[in-house]
Motif scaffolding. Structure first.
Motif, mmCIF file in Angstrom:
data_model
loop_
_atom_site.group_PDB
_atom_site.id
_atom_site.type_symbol
_atom_site.label_atom_id
_atom_site.label_comp_id
_atom_site.label_asym_id
_atom_site.label_seq_id
_atom_site.Cartn_x
_atom_site.Cartn_y
_atom_site.Cartn_z
ATOM 1 N N MET A 269 -6.805 1.435 5.167
ATOM 2 C CA MET A 269 -6.719 2.499 4.163
ATOM 3 C C MET A 269 -7.979 2.516 3.296
ATOM 4 S SD MET A 269 -2.721 2.009 2.965
ATOM 5 C CE MET A 269 -2.940 0.291 2.498
ATOM 6 N N LEU B 103 2.237 3.117 2.021
ATOM 7 C CA LEU B 103 2.738 3.090 3.389
ATOM 8 C C LEU B 103 4.077 3.806 3.440
ATOM 9 C CD1 LEU B 103 2.011 -0.713 3.758
ATOM 10 C CD2 LEU B 103 0.545 1.141 4.569
ATOM 11 N N GLY C 51 0.802 -1.215 0.000
ATOM 12 C CA GLY C 51 0.000 0.000 0.000
ATOM 13 C C GLY C 51 0.832 1.261 0.000
ATOM 14 N N SER D 172 -2.489 1.804 10.232
ATOM 15 C CA SER D 172 -3.082 0.523 9.839
ATOM 16 C C SER D 172 -1.996 -0.542 9.686
ATOM 17 C CB SER D 172 -3.858 0.680 8.525
ATOM 18 O OG SER D 172 -4.933 1.590 8.680
ATOM 19 N N ASN E 130 -2.532 5.664 7.189
ATOM 20 C CA ASN E 130 -2.067 4.471 6.478
ATOM 21 C C ASN E 130 -1.023 3.721 7.298
ATOM 22 O OD1 ASN E 130 -3.712 5.399 4.442
ATOM 23 N ND2 ASN E 130 -2.072 5.829 3.000
#
Length: 412
Positions: A110, A17, A15, A27, A24
């Motif tokens: 996200m 990240l 992701g 998570s 984000n």
């Protein structure tokens, strides 16, 4: 069962990240906490937006999500346009090669299935589609865990999101609206579950006892220009938002209240600077936050929070601070309803400082009651996320789950 544990399960996380968005990264932190507690032998690495930040902070190997480094910059020159186009082709092979080396890939939370903020289909939606298609092709289990979704107007973006969801092995959502949106796109969601946002699984800092005297008000701001369908009036939306929030902050300062400005993404810094410049008072300060843990500490020390970004709201609600949402999407409304504060919402697209001050007064007047409500709702969220992680193990790591059960039986 012993043989199943001799080779560590290979888990990838995927992701945007490490790219400056605290939600984000929060998570990701929640999922890594789960993996390290329940599957400590798993070999974990990332394909992400900010590999250097992820590798440094979370101590896992990390690879850049896109081959072309300027992926999220506007391409105006011929060289940049060619670079982006070539990058799309190269990323097909890079993503497929990375995915096939894993047993499981987790996309942690996200809003990966929504377009509530401006979004181009050939950016992250395309990257997610490549991952999910690669997983289907090579037998890698791809899990969309606690993700957000919303109706999407753009047909190319909607198609990429729909096929990504269809190709995924496992899906769960952070609210019922997200599941409904994916179902409306034609995805079978009968076996998909809804759980609280993954950030509710993060450790909670110690509570700060509220004082008798009026204290700090945290105001979470955002570089808000509307959603993907608002591009034609993005500048107007941003101007009205900034003017409304600035008027609200100035009114608090005039009443002698200290204000602490919060952000949730690096792109929010200009909004903070504009408010500090416009109000120009020692009562207004800006917090330096690098994680959701930092945000939770700030909101725990406040009497009240008024915030825009979704994970600013989560941090405030999680620590039990009465919170008013400057709501820019249905996900914020759903979150406030879940936590029992559905009455305390104000539209981010049309900030009315006078009405916002009225709602703020109502919020503070019910502070004791709302703190009790939040404590109760947080206990429920914690139990639900425990079930989420149990379900995730059963769906994605069945051999590990069976081995764990076998070990428990052996010790009895």
């Amino acid at each position: 069962m012993k043989g199943a544990r001799e080779t560590p399960v290979r888990v990838g996380v995927f992701g945007l990240l490490g790219s400056g968005n605290l939600g984000n990264d929060g998570s990701l932190e929640a999922v890594l906490g789960y993996l390290r507690a329940e599957h400590p032998d798993a070999a974990v690495d990332a394909l992400c937006g900010g590999p250097e930040a992820v590798a440094t902070r979370y101590r896992i190997p990390a690879t850049r999500l896109h081959w072309y480094r300027g992926e999220y910059r506007t391409a105006s020159r011929a060289g940049a346009i060619v670079g982006k186009g070539l990058g799309k082709l190269v990323d097909v092979f890079r993503t497929a090669s990375w995915a096939r080396r894993h047993d499981v890939v987790i996309v942690p939370g996200m809003g990966v299935l929504e377009a509530t903020l401006p979004l181009r289909p050939w950016g992250f939606p395309y990257a997610l589609f490549l991952l999910c298609a690669s997983g289907r092709l090579f037998g890698t289990r791809v899990a969309l865990v606690g993700v957000g979704a919303a109706p999407i107007g753009s047909r190319p973006t909607r198609a990429l999101v729909r096929w990504s969801a269809r190709f995924a092995t496992y899906r769960s959502y952070r609210d019922a609206l997200s599941r409904d949106a994916i179902r409306a796109m034609g995805v079978d969601t009968r076996h998909d579950e809804v759980y609280p946002d993954l950030a509710f699984a993060l450790p909670t800092p110690p509570a700060t006892a509220p004082s008798d005297a009026p204290g700090v008000v945290c105001v979470g701001v955002m570089d808000f220009h509307g959603g993907d369908d608002d591009r034609a009036r993005a500048d107007e939306i941003h101007r009205r938002y900034l003017e409304g929030v600035t008027r609200f902050v100035r009114a608090l300062v005039d009443a002698g209240r200290p204000v602490r400005l919060l952000t949730g993404d690096e792109c929010d810094a200009p909004v903070v600077a504009a408010i500090l410049d416009a109000v120009d008072s020692p009562l207004v300060t800006a917090a330096d936050t690098a994680s959701l843990a930092d945000l939770m500490k700030e909101t725990a020390a406040a009497d009240t929070v008024v915030a825009t970004r979704y994970h600013n709201l989560i941090c405030a609600l999680k620590v039990g601070t009465p919170t008013l949402a400057l709501s820019y999407a249905a996900k914020s409304d759903a979150l406030m309803d879940r936590m029992g504060l559905g009455a305390f919402r104000h539209p981010a697209r049309e900030v009315d400082a006078d009405r916002l001050l009225e709602q703020f007064g109502e919020l503070e007047g019910r502070s004791t009651e709302l703190r009790t409500t939040l404590a109760e709702r947080n206990l429920v969220a914690t139990r639900q996320l425990e079930h989420q992680f149990t379900a995730l193990t059963a769906a994605l790591l069945p051999a590990a789950a069976e081995a764990h059960d076998h070990d428990l039986r052996e010790t009895r």
